[in-house]
Enzyme design. Sequence first.
Site, mmCIF file in Angstrom:
data_model
loop_
_atom_site.group_PDB
_atom_site.id
_atom_site.type_symbol
_atom_site.label_atom_id
_atom_site.label_comp_id
_atom_site.label_asym_id
_atom_site.label_seq_id
_atom_site.Cartn_x
_atom_site.Cartn_y
_atom_site.Cartn_z
ATOM 1 C CB SER A 118 120.451 49.430 78.011
ATOM 2 O OG SER A 118 119.617 50.089 77.110
ATOM 3 C CE LYS A 126 118.932 53.516 76.018
ATOM 4 N NZ LYS A 126 118.210 54.314 74.980
ATOM 5 C CG HIS A 132 116.571 60.604 81.154
ATOM 6 N ND1 HIS A 132 115.813 59.471 81.328
ATOM 7 C CD2 HIS A 132 116.902 60.624 79.831
ATOM 8 C CE1 HIS A 132 115.679 58.863 80.158
ATOM 9 N NE2 HIS A 132 116.324 59.529 79.241
HETATM 10 S S1 PPS Z 1 115.984 56.466 76.754
HETATM 11 O O1 PPS Z 1 116.909 56.823 75.622
HETATM 12 O O2 PPS Z 1 116.626 56.739 78.053
HETATM 13 O O3 PPS Z 1 114.693 57.087 76.629
HETATM 14 O O4 PPS Z 1 115.844 54.887 76.629
HETATM 15 P P1 PPS Z 1 114.727 54.006 77.351
HETATM 16 O O5 PPS Z 1 113.507 54.027 76.532
HETATM 17 O O6 PPS Z 1 114.623 54.366 78.786
HETATM 18 O O7 PPS Z 1 115.378 52.566 77.309
HETATM 19 C C1 PPS Z 1 115.631 51.843 76.123
HETATM 20 C C2 PPS Z 1 115.710 50.389 76.507
HETATM 21 O O8 PPS Z 1 114.378 49.905 76.727
HETATM 22 C C3 PPS Z 1 114.138 48.814 75.828
HETATM 23 N N1 PPS Z 1 112.735 48.766 75.432
HETATM 24 C C4 PPS Z 1 111.966 47.688 75.609
HETATM 25 N N2 PPS Z 1 112.226 46.508 76.206
HETATM 26 C C5 PPS Z 1 111.218 45.590 76.211
HETATM 27 N N3 PPS Z 1 110.007 45.798 75.677
HETATM 28 C C6 PPS Z 1 109.703 46.977 75.072
HETATM 29 N N4 PPS Z 1 108.515 47.173 74.545
HETATM 30 C C7 PPS Z 1 110.709 47.996 75.039
HETATM 31 N N5 PPS Z 1 110.777 49.246 74.541
HETATM 32 C C8 PPS Z 1 112.027 49.700 74.789
HETATM 33 C C9 PPS Z 1 115.077 49.126 74.663
HETATM 34 O O9 PPS Z 1 115.227 47.999 73.832
HETATM 35 C C10 PPS Z 1 116.328 49.532 75.420
HETATM 36 O O10 PPS Z 1 116.933 48.435 76.120
HETATM 37 P P2 PPS Z 1 118.079 47.488 75.499
HETATM 38 O O11 PPS Z 1 118.496 46.584 76.629
HETATM 39 O O12 PPS Z 1 119.195 48.381 75.066
HETATM 40 O O13 PPS Z 1 117.468 46.736 74.376
#
Ligand code: PPS
Length: 300
Positions: free
Chosen positions: A144, A52, A114
């Site tokens: 998150s 996340k 991860h």
């Molecule tokens: S995972 O399942 O571990 O692969 O998830 P990961 O991609 O690491 O994290 C997901 C969070 O990243 C946010 N996210 C973004 N934030 C801003 N801009 C963009 N483009 C973007 N893409 C993914 C996603 O919304 C999750 O965060 P939260 O706070 O839950 O919204």
Amino acid sequence: MSMNLEKMELLHRPELFDFHGVSMIHYFTDNWDNYQNFQARPDDILIATYPKAGTTWVSYILDLLYFRESQEDRLTTIPIYERVPFLEISVPGLFSGKDLVDNLTTSPRLIKTHLPVQFVPKSFWEQNCRIVYVARNAKDNMVSFYHFDRMNKVEPEPGEWSSFFQRFLDGKMVFGSWYDHVNGWWKKKETYSKLHYMFFEDLAENTGQEIDKLCNFLGLSPSAKEVETLSSSVQFDNMKKDKMANYSTTPVMDFKISPFMRKGKVGDWKNHFTVAQNEVFDEDYKKKMTDPTLQFRTEI
Ligand code: PPS
């Protein structure tokens, strides 16, 4: 890869257990021997994160940087979790990240993990692969993760927010302690030069600048116009509506509970932490995060 919905319904929420000193679930350890023997190639790029922290965001940026022009179809037909496979995942009959990586025909291959630094298959180090590590401040990362565990059937039950909060502080999360993860990878930079350590908050504040730094690390030189276009394509609202980026095609997640692209904000922790929790958190944080060179921002 076919994903069988009926099989998914048979899945039970997994339990956490200690695995070489790190809390894990069997979906990420069942294939351990196999992925530990993974044969990396010198041009493989590993995208490493605590869950996340911005994995999908950076995966998407890298995928567009390398393949937007040459493989346009990919953008509309292949979901990001197949374009950038998750090396250690293994859900019998549904996913094997290792097999997906082995079947990639792209060059470079983009690979997600991860794993805490000490679990990374040794071939990546031997081949001197480039590694991009993305870190996110602990408070937003925790929030998150909480919503993710609510909606994702391959994760343990999160329980109530207050108990999840405590488990996060205790490091009893899938892939272990956030504190150990971000510090372990940070320390690795001292001895491994092909590691680019970046922060979710910087990416949110100035996407173009972070893409420039990333390109510098990767040895790419897109024009200013290309960086601007890319930066706009990867903004939250655009990725959220893109079926190939927003995980809506996987059956393991229940978007009625919470979407994968949830808020994408810095500072959402303020809507979840109580004043008392914030005090407990800050006190504990000071004790665990003793390296003054590693600093996070919880607001921008
Ligand atoms: S995972 O399942 O571990 O692969 O998830 P990961 O991609 O690491 O994290 C997901 C969070 O990243 C946010 N996210 C973004 N934030 C801003 N801009 C963009 N483009 C973007 N893409 C993914 C996603 O919304 C999750 O965060 P939260 O706070 O839950 O919204």
